[in-house]
Design a protein around this motif. Structure first.
Motif, short mmCIF file in Angstrom:
data_model
loop_
_atom_site.label_atom_id
_atom_site.label_comp_id
_atom_site.label_asym_id
_atom_site.label_seq_id
_atom_site.Cartn_x
_atom_site.Cartn_y
_atom_site.Cartn_z
N ILE A 128 18.04 9.37 -7.83
CA ILE A 128 17.51 8.01 -7.86
C ILE A 128 16.56 7.80 -6.69
O ILE A 128 15.48 7.20 -6.83
N LEU A 129 16.93 8.31 -5.52
CA LEU A 129 16.06 8.19 -4.35
C LEU A 129 14.79 9.00 -4.55
O LEU A 129 13.70 8.58 -4.14
N ASP A 130 14.91 10.16 -5.20
CA ASP A 130 13.72 10.98 -5.50
C ASP A 130 12.77 10.22 -6.42
O ASP A 130 11.54 10.33 -6.30
N LYS A 131 13.34 9.45 -7.34
CA LYS A 131 12.53 8.75 -8.33
C LYS A 131 11.94 7.45 -7.79
O LYS A 131 10.77 7.14 -8.05
N ALA A 132 12.73 6.69 -7.05
CA ALA A 132 12.30 5.34 -6.65
C ALA A 132 12.07 5.18 -5.16
O ALA A 132 11.57 4.14 -4.73
N GLY A 133 12.43 6.17 -4.36
CA GLY A 133 12.23 6.06 -2.92
C GLY A 133 10.75 6.12 -2.56
O GLY A 133 9.96 6.77 -3.24
N ILE A 134 10.38 5.43 -1.50
CA ILE A 134 8.98 5.41 -1.07
C ILE A 134 8.92 5.68 0.43
O ILE A 134 9.88 5.45 1.17
N TYR A 135 7.78 6.18 0.86
CA TYR A 135 7.49 6.32 2.29
C TYR A 135 6.54 5.19 2.66
O TYR A 135 5.50 5.02 2.03
N LEU A 136 6.91 4.40 3.66
CA LEU A 136 6.03 3.33 4.11
C LEU A 136 5.04 3.91 5.11
O LEU A 136 5.42 4.33 6.20
N LYS A 137 3.78 3.92 4.72
CA LYS A 137 2.75 4.49 5.58
C LYS A 137 2.12 3.37 6.42
O LYS A 137 1.27 2.62 5.94
N VAL A 138 2.56 3.26 7.64
CA VAL A 138 2.02 2.25 8.55
C VAL A 138 0.99 2.92 9.46
O VAL A 138 1.27 3.95 10.07
N ASN A 139 -0.18 2.32 9.54
CA ASN A 139 -1.25 2.87 10.37
C ASN A 139 -0.90 2.69 11.84
O ASN A 139 -0.82 1.56 12.33
N PRO A 140 -0.70 3.78 12.59
CA PRO A 140 -0.31 3.66 13.99
C PRO A 140 -1.40 3.05 14.87
O PRO A 140 -1.14 2.56 15.96
N ASP A 141 -2.66 3.07 14.37
CA ASP A 141 -3.77 2.52 15.14
C ASP A 141 -3.94 1.02 14.91
O ASP A 141 -4.80 0.38 15.52
N SER A 142 -3.13 0.47 14.01
CA SER A 142 -3.23 -0.97 13.73
C SER A 142 -2.86 -1.78 14.97
O SER A 142 -1.96 -1.42 15.73
#
Length: 206
Positions: A128-142
Motif C-alpha cells: 500500500i505504501l509502495d502504491k500510495a506513498g509519496i516523497y515530498l520534494k521541498v526546495n532547500p533553496d526556498s
C-alpha cells in the motif's frame, strides 16, 4: 506481506476539496508520506488528541468510545491500514479483552483518532505504501521551506491512482448514476468517496 509502521506528520486543509483535510502519515524508517483525505470532524478529533493540552468540556465521540472501552477493559492494540481501493483506505483495529483479540473494521480516520487515544501503533502494508506513498520534494533553496511544504500538503487528491485515473474515475457516469453512487456512499458511511462524488456532481451542475 510485511507491515510498515507509521507516525502522524500533521494535518493540512485541502484546497481542492471543500471541508476536507489531508492527514499526513510518515513512514517511520523511511522518507515516504501517506496522505489520506479525512473529514473536518475527524480532523478536529485527531488534532485534539495530538494536542495533549486541549481538553474539550464534554467528551467527543472518540473520547466517549475510549471511556466506554476503558470501563469494559477493552484495549486497542494496533491499527492496520490494510486495503486501498479507488483511492479509499480501509482499516482494521486489533482489540483485546480478557486476552482475546478481535478485529474490528473501521474508517481510517476513526481508527487513527482512536489509536491516538489508546497510544496504539499505526501500520500499513508495504504494498500500500509502495502504491500510495509519496516523497515530498521541498526546495532547500526556498526562502520559506515550511510554507512550501504546507503548499504541497494542502492539495490532496485521490491518492493511489494516477492523475489520469483520478480525472476519469467518475467521468463515465451519468448525473443520475452519480447521485445514486452518492446515496450509496453515504449509506455505507464512506464519506471520503462521497466527497469525491459530490465534487464531480457540483462541477457538472455549476
Amino acid at each position: 506481506m510485511s507491515l510498515v509502521k507509521l507516525t502522524i506528520k500533521g494535518i493540512s486543509y485541502s484546497q481542492t476539496q471543500n471541508g476536507a483535510y489531508a492527514l499526513i502519515l510518515n513512514e517511520v524508517d523511511g522518507d515516504r508520506k501517506l496522505p489520506i483525505v479525512i473529514g473536518a470532524f475527524e480532523a478536529q478529533s485527531i488534532a485534539i488528541a495530538l494536542e495533549k493540552e486541549i481538553k474539550p468540556p464534554r467528551p467527543l465521540t472518540h473520547d466517549l468510545f475510549k471511556n466506554f472501552a476503558d470501563r469494559f477493559d477493552i484495549v486497542i492494540k494496533q491499527v492496520i491500514i490494510h486495503k486501498l481501493v479507488d483511492g479509499v483506505f480501509y482499516s482494521s483495529m486489533i482489540c483485546e479483552r480478557d486476552k482475546i483479540e478481535e478485529i474490528i473494521d473501521a474508517r481510517t480516520s476513526d481508527a487513527i483518532a482512536l489509536a491516538l487515544r489508546f497510544n496504539a501503533p499505526i501500520f500499513t502494508y508495504k504494498n500500500i505504501l509502495d502504491k500510495a506513498g509519496i516523497y515530498l520534494k521541498v526546495n532547500p533553496d526556498s526562502e520559506n521551506p515550511e510554507e512550501q511544504l504546507d503548499d504541497i500538503l494542502s492539495s490532496p487528491e485521490t491518492f493511489g491512482l494516477s492523475d489520469e485515473d483520478t480525472k476519469n474515475i467518475y467521468a463515465k457516469n451519468s448525473l443520475s448514476e452519480l447521485h445514486e453512487l452518492l446515496d450509496q456512499a453515504v449509506q455505507e458511511e464512506d464519506y471520503e468517496k462521497a466527497a469525491k462524488i459530490r465534487d464531480e456532481i457540483s462541477k457538472r451542475e455549476s
